[in-house]
Motif scaffolding. Structure first.
Motif, short mmCIF file in Angstrom:
data_model
loop_
_atom_site.label_atom_id
_atom_site.label_comp_id
_atom_site.label_asym_id
_atom_site.label_seq_id
_atom_site.Cartn_x
_atom_site.Cartn_y
_atom_site.Cartn_z
N GLU A 37 -5.36 2.40 1.14
CA GLU A 37 -5.26 1.96 -0.24
C GLU A 37 -6.61 1.50 -0.79
OE1 GLU A 37 -2.79 2.67 -1.92
OE2 GLU A 37 -1.41 3.16 -0.29
N ALA A 119 -2.00 -1.71 -1.81
CA ALA A 119 -0.95 -0.88 -2.41
C ALA A 119 -1.57 -0.05 -3.53
CB ALA A 119 0.19 -1.74 -2.95
N LYS A 137 1.61 -5.78 -4.72
CA LYS A 137 0.29 -5.39 -4.24
C LYS A 137 0.03 -5.82 -2.80
CE LYS A 137 -2.05 -4.97 -8.68
NZ LYS A 137 -3.26 -5.31 -9.47
N HIS A 140 3.94 -4.86 1.19
CA HIS A 140 4.09 -3.98 2.35
C HIS A 140 3.31 -4.53 3.54
CE1 HIS A 140 4.87 -0.61 4.78
NE2 HIS A 140 3.75 0.05 4.57
#
Length: 280
Positions: A37, A119, A137, A140
Motif C-alpha cells: 500500500e 490501505a 486506513k 486491516h
C-alpha cells in the motif's frame, strides 16, 4: 476452581530470539500489506500531482520488507530517545551521533514517512456506506496484528478490560478529551490484557457512539456503549464462555447476562494483583 485451559506462550520458547518474537507480534502479513500500500500510494501521488523541483519524491524508489522493518525500528527508537525534530537524529554534532546514518538515510526515512500507508484510499467506502469504517486506513493491519497476538499466547483466567488514551493532538473526529488521564487529548483505546504481565490479547480504537443491538436476541433492546464494547471485545478475543475473570473499573449487572461463564470482577486496578494472588 481450576482453569482448564492452556496459559502462556503457544509458539515461542526460550530459544527464540527477540527478533523472532517481534516478527510474530508484528507479523510478516502486516509488513507485506504496508509495503504494497505504501508503494501504491506513492505511485498514485506522483502520478496525480505536480511535484516541486526540490521534492524528495523525485528520489523515491519502491520500498521492500527490509525497508519497512528498518523504518519501524527507527520509529520505535525515536519513541525511546526523544528529540524535538527528525533532522536531529541525523545531526553531524558528535553529541547527537545516534548512528542513524548507518541504518537509513534521513531523506529515505522522511520519504517513507510521507507515503506510508496501510490501505488503498481509492477503495475506501464513503461515509454513509454500509461498510464505512473510520479506521479503514489501518483496520486491516490492526486485525492482522491482534490475530497474531492471540495466536502467540493464551490468556490466563484473570484478564483486565480497560481503556487507555493514546496522546494525539492532530485533527480527527475520533479524538476525545478526558481530564482524568495523563494525556488529556487523544484516541481512546480499549484493550484486554494480562493484569500481571501486561500482554495484550485484544486492542481496538473507540470510533464513537453507535446504536448497538442486543447481541443475544437481536431485538430492539439496546446495550449501553461501554456494555457493547466490553461484550464485543470479549467475543473477538474468544473469551466468552471460557471461565475467565474479567477485571472492570465499572459495575455492570446488565452485561453479566451476556458473557456466559465469564465472571465480572469490579475492582480498583491497584488491588487487582493482590486479588489475583489470593485466588490463584
Amino acid at each position: 476452581m481450576n482453569f482448564a485451559h492452556h496459559v502462556g506462550p503457544k509458539i515461542h520458547t526460550a530459544e527464540h530470539s527477540p527478533w523472532e518474537i517481534f516478527s510474530d507480534i508484528l507479523p510478516r502479513d502486516a509488513i507485506q500489506v504496508i509495503v504494497r500500500e505504501t508503494n501504491k500510494y506513492a505511485e498514485q501521488q506522483m502520478r496525480g500531482s505536480n511535484l516541486g523541483h526540490y521534492s524528495r519524491a523525485h528520489q523515491w524508489r519502491p520500498v521492500d520488507e527490509d525497508d519497512i522493518n528498518v523504518f519501524i525500528g527507527l520509529v520505535l527508537f525515536m519513541g525511546m530517545v526523544k528529540l524535538p525534530a527528525y533532522d536531529l537524529y541525523w545531526a553531524n554534532n558528535w553529541m547527537l551521533n545516534l548512528g542513524m546514518k548507518g541504518v537509513m538515510p534521513r531523506d529515505r526515512f522522511l520519504a517513507i514517512l510521507s507515503f506510508l500507508h496501510c490501505a488503498d484510499n481509492e477503495q475506501m467506502p464513503q461515509r454513509g456506506h454500509a461498510n464505512y469504517d473510520r479506521l479503514y486506513k489501518v483496520r486491516h493491519v490492526m486485525d492482522l496484528c491482534v490475530n497474531s497476538w492471540q495466536e502467540a499466547c493464551s490468556p490466563p483466567r484473570e484478564v483486565s478490560f480497560d481503556e487507555t488514551v493514546v496522546g494525539f493532538k492532530g485533527t480527527t473526529s475520533m479524538k476525545n478529551y478526558n481530564p482524568q488521564k495523563p494525556h488529556k487529548w487523544g484516541l481512546t483505546v480499549w484493550s484486554i490484557a494480562d493484569p500481571i504481565s501486561g500482554y495484550v490479547y485484544y486492542w481496538d480504537v473507540y470510533t464513537g457512539k453507535a446504536q448497538q443491538v442486543d447481541p443475544r436476541t437481536q431485538n430492539n433492546d439496546h446495550m449501553g456503549t461501554v456494555h457493547w464494547l466490553t461484550w464485543d471485545a470479549l467475543e473477538k478475543a474468544g473469551m466468552l464462555n471460557n471461565e475467565h475473570h474479567v477485571f472492570l473499573m465499572f459495575p455492570s449487572p446488565i452485561l453479566s447476562q451476556y458473557i456466559g461463564s465469564c465472571t465480572l470482577v469490579c475492582v480498583q486496578t491497584e488491588i487487582a494483583s493482590a486479588w489475583i494472588s489470593s485466588t490463584s
